[in-house]
Design an enzyme around this catalytic site. Structure first.
Site, PDB file in Angstrom:
ATOM      1  N   ARG A   7       0.869  -1.175   0.000  1.00 16.93           N
ATOM      2  CA  ARG A   7       0.000   0.000   0.000  1.00 16.93           C
ATOM      3  C   ARG A   7       0.905   1.223   0.000  1.00 16.93           C
ATOM      4  NH1 ARG A   7      -2.832  -0.549   5.323  1.00 16.93           N
ATOM      5  NH2 ARG A   7      -3.694   1.437   4.701  1.00 16.93           N
TER       6      ARG A   7
ATOM      7  N   SER B 226       0.544   4.128   1.787  1.00 20.03           N
ATOM      8  CA  SER B 226       0.569   5.014   2.951  1.00 20.03           C
ATOM      9  C   SER B 226       1.996   5.048   3.509  1.00 20.03           C
ATOM     10  CB  SER B 226      -0.394   4.526   4.031  1.00 20.03           C
ATOM     11  OG  SER B 226       0.136   3.396   4.696  1.00 20.03           O
TER      12      SER B 226
ATOM     13  N   LYS C 149      -2.094  -8.342  11.255  1.00 16.02           N
ATOM     14  CA  LYS C 149      -3.458  -8.247  11.798  1.00 16.02           C
ATOM     15  C   LYS C 149      -4.483  -7.867  10.738  1.00 16.02           C
ATOM     16  CE  LYS C 149      -4.056  -3.688  13.949  1.00 16.02           C
ATOM     17  NZ  LYS C 149      -4.770  -3.022  15.041  1.00 16.02           N
ATOM     18  N   ASP C 150      -4.029  -7.368   9.601  1.00 19.87           N
ATOM     19  CA  ASP C 150      -4.975  -7.047   8.526  1.00 19.87           C
ATOM     20  C   ASP C 150      -5.242  -8.241   7.610  1.00 19.87           C
ATOM     21  OD1 ASP C 150      -5.250  -4.433   9.378  1.00 19.87           O
ATOM     22  OD2 ASP C 150      -3.543  -3.729   8.191  1.00 19.87           O
TER      23      ASP C 150
ATOM     24  N   THR D 264     -11.471   6.012  18.094  1.00 19.38           N
ATOM     25  CA  THR D 264     -11.037   4.684  17.626  1.00 19.38           C
ATOM     26  C   THR D 264     -12.172   4.079  16.829  1.00 19.38           C
ATOM     27  OG1 THR D 264     -10.319   2.456  18.218  1.00 19.38           O
ATOM     28  CG2 THR D 264     -11.789   3.523  19.769  1.00 19.38           C
TER      29      THR D 264
ATOM     30  N   SER E 298     -12.001   0.822  16.230  1.00 23.09           N
ATOM     31  CA  SER E 298     -11.873  -0.596  16.553  1.00 23.09           C
ATOM     32  C   SER E 298     -12.936  -0.987  17.584  1.00 23.09           C
ATOM     33  CB  SER E 298     -10.469  -0.853  17.102  1.00 23.09           C
ATOM     34  OG  SER E 298     -10.456  -2.013  17.896  1.00 23.09           O
ATOM     35  N   LEU E 299     -13.798  -1.936  17.223  1.00 24.46           N
ATOM     36  CA  LEU E 299     -14.823  -2.426  18.150  1.00 24.46           C
ATOM     37  C   LEU E 299     -14.166  -3.077  19.355  1.00 24.46           C
ATOM     38  CD1 LEU E 299     -17.216  -4.149  15.576  1.00 24.46           C
ATOM     39  CD2 LEU E 299     -17.373  -1.830  16.488  1.00 24.46           C
ATOM     40  N   ARG E 300     -13.040  -3.731  19.086  1.00 25.19           N
ATOM     41  CA  ARG E 300     -12.269  -4.401  20.139  1.00 25.19           C
ATOM     42  C   ARG E 300     -11.814  -3.403  21.212  1.00 25.19           C
ATOM     43  NH1 ARG E 300      -6.940  -4.393  20.707  1.00 25.19           N
ATOM     44  NH2 ARG E 300      -6.681  -3.310  18.730  1.00 25.19           N
ATOM     45  N   ARG E 301     -11.243  -2.285  20.770  1.00 25.38           N
ATOM     46  CA  ARG E 301     -10.794  -1.273  21.740  1.00 25.38           C
ATOM     47  C   ARG E 301     -11.987  -0.638  22.420  1.00 25.38           C
ATOM     48  NH1 ARG E 301      -6.816   0.780  17.052  1.00 25.38           N
ATOM     49  NH2 ARG E 301      -5.029  -0.553  17.548  1.00 25.38           N
TER      50      ARG E 301
ATOM     51  N   ARG F 291     -11.177   7.631  11.140  1.00 23.36           N
ATOM     52  CA  ARG F 291     -10.584   6.861  10.054  1.00 23.36           C
ATOM     53  C   ARG F 291      -9.422   7.620   9.449  1.00 23.36           C
ATOM     54  NH1 ARG F 291     -12.446   3.311   6.642  1.00 23.36           N
ATOM     55  NH2 ARG F 291     -10.211   3.221   6.362  1.00 23.36           N
TER      56      ARG F 291
ATOM     57  N   ASN G 207      -5.358   7.294   7.443  1.00 23.50           N
ATOM     58  CA  ASN G 207      -4.062   6.747   7.835  1.00 23.50           C
ATOM     59  C   ASN G 207      -3.527   7.489   9.061  1.00 23.50           C
ATOM     60  OD1 ASN G 207      -2.720   9.098   6.931  1.00 23.50           O
ATOM     61  ND2 ASN G 207      -2.681   8.312   4.842  1.00 23.50           N
TER      62      ASN G 207
ATOM     63  N   THR H   4      -3.198  11.312   8.965  1.00 20.31           N
ATOM     64  CA  THR H   4      -4.494  11.985   9.014  1.00 20.31           C
ATOM     65  C   THR H   4      -5.048  11.983  10.439  1.00 20.31           C
ATOM     66  OG1 THR H   4      -4.871  11.019   6.844  1.00 20.31           O
ATOM     67  CG2 THR H   4      -6.763  12.046   7.898  1.00 20.31           C
ATOM     68  N   ARG H   5      -4.926  10.866  11.117  1.00 17.84           N
ATOM     69  CA  ARG H   5      -5.488  10.767  12.465  1.00 17.84           C
ATOM     70  C   ARG H   5      -4.803  11.708  13.447  1.00 17.84           C
ATOM     71  NH1 ARG H   5      -7.443   4.582  13.589  1.00 17.84           N
ATOM     72  NH2 ARG H   5      -8.074   4.214  11.467  1.00 17.84           N
TER      73      ARG H   5
ATOM     74  N   CYS I 281     -12.876  -8.358  11.893  1.00 17.52           N
ATOM     75  CA  CYS I 281     -12.844  -7.081  12.613  1.00 17.52           C
ATOM     76  C   CYS I 281     -14.246  -6.535  12.810  1.00 17.52           C
ATOM     77  CB  CYS I 281     -11.877  -6.080  11.981  1.00 17.52           C
ATOM     78  SG  CYS I 281     -12.341  -5.545  10.353  1.00 17.52           S
TER      79      CYS I 281
HETATM   80  C1  DPM Z   1      -7.440  -3.884  12.139  1.00 19.60           C
HETATM   81  C2  DPM Z   1      -7.943  -3.055  13.150  1.00 19.60           C
HETATM   82  C3  DPM Z   1      -7.304  -1.796  12.983  1.00 19.60           C
HETATM   83  C4  DPM Z   1      -6.423  -1.920  11.862  1.00 19.60           C
HETATM   84  C5  DPM Z   1      -8.966  -3.455  14.169  1.00 19.60           C
HETATM   85  C6  DPM Z   1      -8.406  -3.613  15.587  1.00 19.60           C
HETATM   86  C7  DPM Z   1      -7.533  -0.574  13.802  1.00 19.60           C
HETATM   87  C8  DPM Z   1      -8.695   0.241  13.308  1.00 19.60           C
HETATM   88  C9  DPM Z   1      -8.796   1.595  13.925  1.00 19.60           C
HETATM   89  C10 DPM Z   1      -7.787  -5.302  11.878  1.00 19.60           C
HETATM   90  N1  DPM Z   1      -6.546  -3.187  11.372  1.00 19.60           N
HETATM   91  O1  DPM Z   1      -7.219  -3.434  15.871  1.00 19.60           O
HETATM   92  O2  DPM Z   1      -9.214  -3.935  16.497  1.00 19.60           O
HETATM   93  O3  DPM Z   1      -8.067   1.971  14.848  1.00 19.60           O
HETATM   94  O4  DPM Z   1      -9.621   2.354  13.426  1.00 19.60           O
HETATM   95  C11 DPM Z   1      -4.010  -1.231  11.461  1.00 19.60           C
HETATM   96  C12 DPM Z   1      -3.007  -0.532  12.208  1.00 19.60           C
HETATM   97  C13 DPM Z   1      -1.826  -1.292  12.069  1.00 19.60           C
HETATM   98  C14 DPM Z   1      -2.117  -2.370  11.243  1.00 19.60           C
HETATM   99  C15 DPM Z   1      -3.168   0.722  12.943  1.00 19.60           C
HETATM  100  C16 DPM Z   1      -3.612   0.589  14.403  1.00 19.60           C
HETATM  101  C17 DPM Z   1      -0.426  -0.999  12.631  1.00 19.60           C
HETATM  102  C18 DPM Z   1      -0.004  -1.988  13.692  1.00 19.60           C
HETATM  103  C19 DPM Z   1       0.426  -3.353  13.209  1.00 19.60           C
HETATM  104  C20 DPM Z   1      -5.494  -0.890  11.265  1.00 19.60           C
HETATM  105  N2  DPM Z   1      -3.442  -2.292  10.876  1.00 19.60           N
HETATM  106  O5  DPM Z   1      -4.206  -0.430  14.807  1.00 19.60           O
HETATM  107  O6  DPM Z   1      -3.375   1.543  15.173  1.00 19.60           O
HETATM  108  O7  DPM Z   1       1.225  -3.482  12.248  1.00 19.60           O
HETATM  109  O8  DPM Z   1      -0.020  -4.329  13.835  1.00 19.60           O
END
Ligand code: DPM
Length: 366
Positions: A21, A23, A93-94, A140, A142-145, A162, A164, A167-168, A256
């Site tokens: 990607r 970013s 994690k993606d 955030t 993330s539903l998890r957080r 939302r 990158n 931006t956040r 997710c």
């Molecule tokens: C996934 C989630 C998020 C990313 C969901 C989660 C965060 C979404 C958000 C599956 N992918 O974590 O519960 O905060 O809106 C993502 C990040 C990274 C990889 C950024 C982040 C960097 C860390 C890594 C987005 N994907 O989570 O702050 O390499 O593990």
């Protein structure tokens, strides 16, 4: 791997094309992998090919609502399938726990700190989540957080953010919409912004996402040269931990779109501890369980004198896409089973209901 630019393969000029990607974080991660591969294979040449994914293009919808599993990975995998690139670098994690047909993860790199962190608005730089004013808005998507932090800090409010990382941070610093953001330490550190971290979240506050902090290098399953070339990049402890985590996730069918989180460690004695949990969206319901195994005892599996050709070429389906590490295949399957067993225990205790309600609730609320 591709032949050289003239289409001739003279053996010394092969170019490995890396998909990424575009970013800033994705490019940093891709370059980390490229530099590591260059060290291992000094004669190899690399070319980075950038592209945008659906997750990069849709910036106004919460991640969990776009409803596509391979949001940040699909376009890259299509390029891989079409032979336009040879490897693709992702945040593990993606990557969904089931990869597209014909794709494998050739290496999982050593994990960065997998925890989540709090980044405060400059005016709250001396605060912690526990000391922020009542009703402060935390950004955030993330539903998890959200679920775990609502449970721990019911007086805070959570809103989607939302875009990158650049931006956040801009949205946080240049407006008054958010008091703080919660992000993965790994991304923040790779961007060089570690000093902005006000608080690291421990597992009694917010457990992390499956695979968080590790990078995955994906390639075509049938591209044996590339699979071989990637293997020295694998980090054994990270691989064992994340296989257990992915086995857990896959059995729960979390993705997710539901709050699922983990915490793993491998002790000096080789004990792998996996803690996993599921939450309702509001965090009021919680199921958490821990299980352990010894990674050393189970490592008596392979006879290293056996020729490599005799070892299985295609990874067993149950490693969630990961190519088995040399000398560690049995412990990988044990780690995977640990994750499955932990998930089954939670399912017996009612995780299915919590997760399906969370998914339905997430789809219904706008
Ligand atoms: C996934 C989630 C998020 C990313 C969901 C989660 C965060 C979404 C958000 C599956 N992918 O974590 O519960 O905060 O809106 C993502 C990040 C990274 C990889 C950024 C982040 C960097 C860390 C890594 C987005 N994907 O989570 O702050 O390499 O593990």
């Amino acid at each position: 791997m591709s032949d050289n630019k003239n289409g001739q393969n003279n053996g010394s000029e092969s170019v490995l094309r890396i998909g990424s990607r575009d970013s800033e974080l994705a490019m940093k991660q891709t370059n980390m992998v490229k530099d590591a591969l260059q060290k291992i294979h000094p004669n190899l040449k690399f070319e980075i090919v950038t592209m945008k994914t659906k997750g990069d293009k849709i910036l106004d919808v919460a991640l969990s609502k776009i409803g596509s599993k391979s949001l940040f990975t699909k376009e890259l995998e299509v390029a891989l399938e079409n032979n336009q690139v040879d490897i693709v670098v992702h945040s593990l994690k993606d990557l969904p726990t089931t990869l597209p047909e014909g794709m494998v993860i050739g290496a999982v790199t050593e994990r960065e700190d997998p925890r989540d962190a709090v980044i405060m608005h400059p005016k709250y730089s001396d605060c912690k989540l526990a000391t922020l004013p009542k009703n402060s808005v935390i950004g955030t998507s993330s539903l998890r957080r959200g679920a775990q932090l609502k449970r721990k800090y019911p007086s805070l409010s959570f809103q989607s953010v939302r875009g990158n990382l650049n931006t956040r941070f801009r949205k946080l610093d240049e407006a008054d919409d958010y008091a703080a953001l919660v992000l993965a330490v790994a991304g923040v550190v790779r961007m060089g912004w570690k000093e902005r971290i006000s608080e690291y979240l421990e597992d009694d506050v917010c457990m992390y996402a499956v695979g968080q902090g590790a990078l995955a290098v994906e390639c075509r399953e049938g591209d044996a040269d590339t699979v071989e070339l990637l293997s020295p990049l694998s980090h054994q402890n990270t691989t064992l931990r994340t296989v257990a985590e992915r086995g857990f996730m896959r059995t729960l069918e979390g993705g997710c779109s539901a709050p699922v989180a983990v915490h793993t460690k491998i002790t000096d004695k080789g004990e792998l501890h996996l803690k996993g949990g599921v939450w309702s969206l509001d965090g009021k319901e919680e199921l958490v369980e821990t299980m352990s195994m010894n990674t050393r005892e189970s490592n008596l599996d392979e006879d290293p004198s056996e020729p490599r050709a005799k070892r299985p070429k295609t990874p067993p389906e149950n490693f969630c896409g990961l190519v088995p590490l040399r000398d560690c295949q049995f412990s990988m399957s044990q780690a995977y089973s640990l994750g499955v067993t932990l998930a089954e225990t939670l399912l017996e205790r009612g995780a299915r209901k919590i997760l399906s309600e969370a998914k339905a609730g997430n789809a219904a609320v706008s």
